[in-house]
Design a protein around this motif. Structure first.
Motif, PDB file in Angstrom:
ATOM      1  N   SER A 100      63.051 -36.844 -32.307  1.00 51.82           N
ATOM      2  CA  SER A 100      61.721 -36.616 -31.727  1.00 51.82           C
ATOM      3  C   SER A 100      61.709 -36.788 -30.222  1.00 51.82           C
ATOM      4  O   SER A 100      60.662 -36.667 -29.590  1.00 51.82           O
ATOM      5  N   SER A 101      62.866 -37.023 -29.620  1.00 54.88           N
ATOM      6  CA  SER A 101      62.888 -37.400 -28.203  1.00 54.88           C
ATOM      7  C   SER A 101      62.452 -36.278 -27.290  1.00 54.88           C
ATOM      8  O   SER A 101      61.953 -36.537 -26.204  1.00 54.88           O
ATOM      9  N   ASN A 102      62.611 -35.024 -27.699  1.00 55.34           N
ATOM     10  CA  ASN A 102      62.200 -33.940 -26.815  1.00 55.34           C
ATOM     11  C   ASN A 102      61.065 -33.118 -27.408  1.00 55.34           C
ATOM     12  O   ASN A 102      60.896 -31.959 -27.082  1.00 55.34           O
ATOM     13  N   THR A 103      60.301 -33.712 -28.281  1.00 54.75           N
ATOM     14  CA  THR A 103      59.175 -32.994 -28.867  1.00 54.75           C
ATOM     15  C   THR A 103      57.857 -33.308 -28.189  1.00 54.75           C
ATOM     16  O   THR A 103      56.858 -32.680 -28.475  1.00 54.75           O
ATOM     17  N   GLY A 104      57.819 -34.292 -27.344  1.00 56.80           N
ATOM     18  CA  GLY A 104      56.577 -34.667 -26.695  1.00 56.80           C
ATOM     19  C   GLY A 104      55.690 -35.560 -27.532  1.00 56.80           C
ATOM     20  O   GLY A 104      54.582 -35.895 -27.131  1.00 56.80           O
ATOM     21  N   LYS A 105      56.147 -35.980 -28.707  1.00 58.90           N
ATOM     22  CA  LYS A 105      55.302 -36.793 -29.580  1.00 58.90           C
ATOM     23  C   LYS A 105      55.030 -38.159 -28.967  1.00 58.90           C
ATOM     24  O   LYS A 105      55.926 -38.827 -28.485  1.00 58.90           O
ATOM     25  N   LEU A 106      53.782 -38.559 -29.016  1.00 56.83           N
ATOM     26  CA  LEU A 106      53.347 -39.863 -28.542  1.00 56.83           C
ATOM     27  C   LEU A 106      52.938 -40.727 -29.718  1.00 56.83           C
ATOM     28  O   LEU A 106      52.255 -40.257 -30.634  1.00 56.83           O
ATOM     29  N   ILE A 107      53.341 -41.995 -29.667  1.00 61.05           N
ATOM     30  CA  ILE A 107      52.868 -42.976 -30.631  1.00 61.05           C
ATOM     31  C   ILE A 107      51.880 -43.885 -29.901  1.00 61.05           C
ATOM     32  O   ILE A 107      52.219 -44.452 -28.854  1.00 61.05           O
ATOM     33  N   PHE A 108      50.669 -44.006 -30.452  1.00 63.47           N
ATOM     34  CA  PHE A 108      49.612 -44.774 -29.802  1.00 63.47           C
ATOM     35  C   PHE A 108      49.397 -46.132 -30.472  1.00 63.47           C
ATOM     36  O   PHE A 108      49.561 -46.285 -31.684  1.00 63.47           O
ATOM     37  N   GLY A 109      48.988 -47.095 -29.648  1.00 60.38           N
ATOM     38  CA  GLY A 109      48.447 -48.329 -30.185  1.00 60.38           C
ATOM     39  C   GLY A 109      47.030 -48.088 -30.676  1.00 60.38           C
ATOM     40  O   GLY A 109      46.477 -46.995 -30.517  1.00 60.38           O
ATOM     41  N   GLN A 110      46.434 -49.122 -31.259  1.00 62.59           N
ATOM     42  CA  GLN A 110      45.113 -48.950 -31.864  1.00 62.59           C
ATOM     43  C   GLN A 110      43.984 -49.002 -30.842  1.00 62.59           C
ATOM     44  O   GLN A 110      42.829 -48.743 -31.178  1.00 62.59           O
ATOM     45  N   GLY A 111      44.296 -49.345 -29.623  1.00 65.83           N
ATOM     46  CA  GLY A 111      43.297 -49.366 -28.577  1.00 65.83           C
ATOM     47  C   GLY A 111      42.697 -50.741 -28.346  1.00 65.83           C
ATOM     48  O   GLY A 111      42.569 -51.543 -29.280  1.00 65.83           O
ATOM     49  N   THR A 112      42.350 -51.008 -27.079  1.00 64.04           N
ATOM     50  CA  THR A 112      41.699 -52.266 -26.694  1.00 64.04           C
ATOM     51  C   THR A 112      40.462 -51.937 -25.879  1.00 64.04           C
ATOM     52  O   THR A 112      40.550 -51.196 -24.891  1.00 64.04           O
ATOM     53  N   THR A 113      39.325 -52.466 -26.315  1.00 63.58           N
ATOM     54  CA  THR A 113      38.090 -52.270 -25.566  1.00 63.58           C
ATOM     55  C   THR A 113      38.002 -53.325 -24.466  1.00 63.58           C
ATOM     56  O   THR A 113      38.083 -54.526 -24.736  1.00 63.58           O
ATOM     57  N   LEU A 114      37.886 -52.850 -23.246  1.00 64.61           N
ATOM     58  CA  LEU A 114      37.727 -53.742 -22.099  1.00 64.61           C
ATOM     59  C   LEU A 114      36.250 -53.803 -21.724  1.00 64.61           C
ATOM     60  O   LEU A 114      35.625 -52.772 -21.483  1.00 64.61           O
ATOM     61  N   GLN A 115      35.708 -55.000 -21.704  1.00 71.22           N
ATOM     62  CA  GLN A 115      34.314 -55.218 -21.316  1.00 71.22           C
ATOM     63  C   GLN A 115      34.308 -56.071 -20.053  1.00 71.22           C
ATOM     64  O   GLN A 115      34.758 -57.214 -20.063  1.00 71.22           O
ATOM     65  N   VAL A 116      33.816 -55.490 -18.951  1.00 70.22           N
ATOM     66  CA  VAL A 116      33.709 -56.221 -17.691  1.00 70.22           C
ATOM     67  C   VAL A 116      32.231 -56.521 -17.448  1.00 70.22           C
ATOM     68  O   VAL A 116      31.423 -55.589 -17.349  1.00 70.22           O
ATOM     69  N   LYS A 117      31.914 -57.785 -17.332  1.00 70.49           N
ATOM     70  CA  LYS A 117      30.506 -58.183 -17.175  1.00 70.49           C
ATOM     71  C   LYS A 117      30.225 -58.564 -15.728  1.00 70.49           C
ATOM     72  O   LYS A 117      31.057 -59.186 -15.079  1.00 70.49           O
ATOM     73  N   PRO A 118      29.024 -58.195 -15.255  1.00 73.36           N
ATOM     74  CA  PRO A 118      28.680 -58.482 -13.850  1.00 73.36           C
ATOM     75  C   PRO A 118      28.585 -59.986 -13.589  1.00 73.36           C
ATOM     76  O   PRO A 118      28.292 -60.761 -14.486  1.00 73.36           O
TER      77      PRO A 118
END
Lengths: 118, 114
Positions: A100-118
Motif C-alpha cells: 500500500s506504500s504507493n497507493t496514497g492510502k491514509l489511515i486516520f485516528g479517531q479524531g480529537t476535539t479541541l475546545q479553546v475557552k476565552p
C-alpha cells in the motif's frame, strides 16, 4: 497492521495557553505522518506533515508537531491557543513500505476535539 | 482552482433507494478515495483508485460501488441505501507517489437514510 491512535476524545485549554493534541502510530516501515483540521460542517484541511529530516515540523496557523521515532508519536502543538483553533483534529499515517506504500492510502485516528475557552 | 468538488452537500434517502455521490478534482491527481466519517470512528476508507480504470476496496466497501472512467471523476454509488449508511462522506485526492504529498478533501456530503 497499520494504525493510528489519538488517546484523547477532547482537549480543553484556555486561550493563550499552550496546547498539545496527542497521536501515536504503528506502521511496518518508515511513516509519513499528517495532521488535518476539520471545522464544523467543513472538509478536512491539511495542517502539516512529517516526511523526513527535522523532528520538529512547522505548519499552518502557528501549529507544529514533534516526531518521536522511539515513542512512535507525532503530537500536535501550539505555543498559544486561540478560540478560533477550536475544531476537530485528525492524525493520519501513510506507510512507506509494503503493497500500500504507493497507493496514497491514509489511515486516520479517531479524531480529537479541541475546545479553546476565552 | 476548484480543488475537490463534491455534490450534493446534503441528501435524504429512503431505505432501498439508490443514488450516486459525485466527486471531481481538477489537480490531475492519480489517487482518489472515498471515506465515511462517523462519530468517534474517525474516517474509514470505503473505496479508492490509483488511476483511471483501476479501483480497489478499502476498509468498509459493502453496499458501495465505484468506477473511475476519467482521471477527474470518481463517483460513489449506493446500491440500496440502508440506515447504517447514514454518515458524512468525503472524497479526497492526491498524487500517487511514495506518499509524501498531502491529500485534498472535498467539503463532504451529509447523507441521511430514513
Amino acid at each position: 497492521a497499520q494504525s493510528v491512535a489519538q488517546p484523547e476524545d477532547q482537549v480543553n485549554v484556555a486561550e493563550g495557553n499552550p496546547l498539545t493534541v496527542k497521536c501515536t502510530y504503528s506502521v511496518s516501515g518508515n511513516p509519513y505522518l499528517f495532521w488535518y483540521v476539520q471545522y464544523p460542517n467543513r472538509g478536512l484541511q491539511f495542517l502539516l506533515k512529517y516526511i523526513t529530516g527535522d523532528n520538529l515540523v512547522k505548519g499552518s496557523y502557528g501549529f507544529e508537531a514533534e516526531f518521536n521515532k522511539s515513542q512512535t508519536s507525532f503530537h500536535l502543538k501550539k505555543p498559544s491557543a486561540l478560540v478560533s483553533d477550536s475544531a476537530l483534529y485528525f492524525c493520519a499515517v501513510r506507510d512507506t513500505y509494503g503493497p500500500s506504500s504507493n497507493t496514497g492510502k491514509l489511515i486516520f485516528g479517531q479524531g480529537t476535539t479541541l475546545q479553546v475557552k476565552p | 482552482n476548484a480543488g475537490v468538488t463534491q455534490t450534493p452537500k446534503f441528501q435524504v434517502l429512503k431505505t432501498g433507494q439508490s443514488m450516486t455521490l459525485q466527486c471531481a478534482q481538477d489537480m490531475n491527481h492519480e489517487y482518489m478515495s472515498w471515506y465515511r466519517q462517523d462519530p468517534g470512528m474517525g474516517l474509514r476508507l470505503i473505496h479508492y483508485s490509483v488511476g483511471a480504470g483501476i479501483t480497489d476496496q478499502g476498509e468498509v466497501p459493502n453496499g458501495y460501488n465505484v468506477s473511475r472512467s476519467t482521471t477527474e471523476d470518481f463517483p460513489l454509488r449506493l446500491l440500496s441505501a440502508a440506515p447504517s449508511q447514514t454518515s458524512v462522506y468525503f472524497c479526497a485526492s492526491s498524487y500517487r507517489d511514495r506518499g509524501s504529498t498531502e491529500a485534498f478533501f472535498g467539503q463532504g456530503t451529509r447523507l441521511t437514510v430514513v
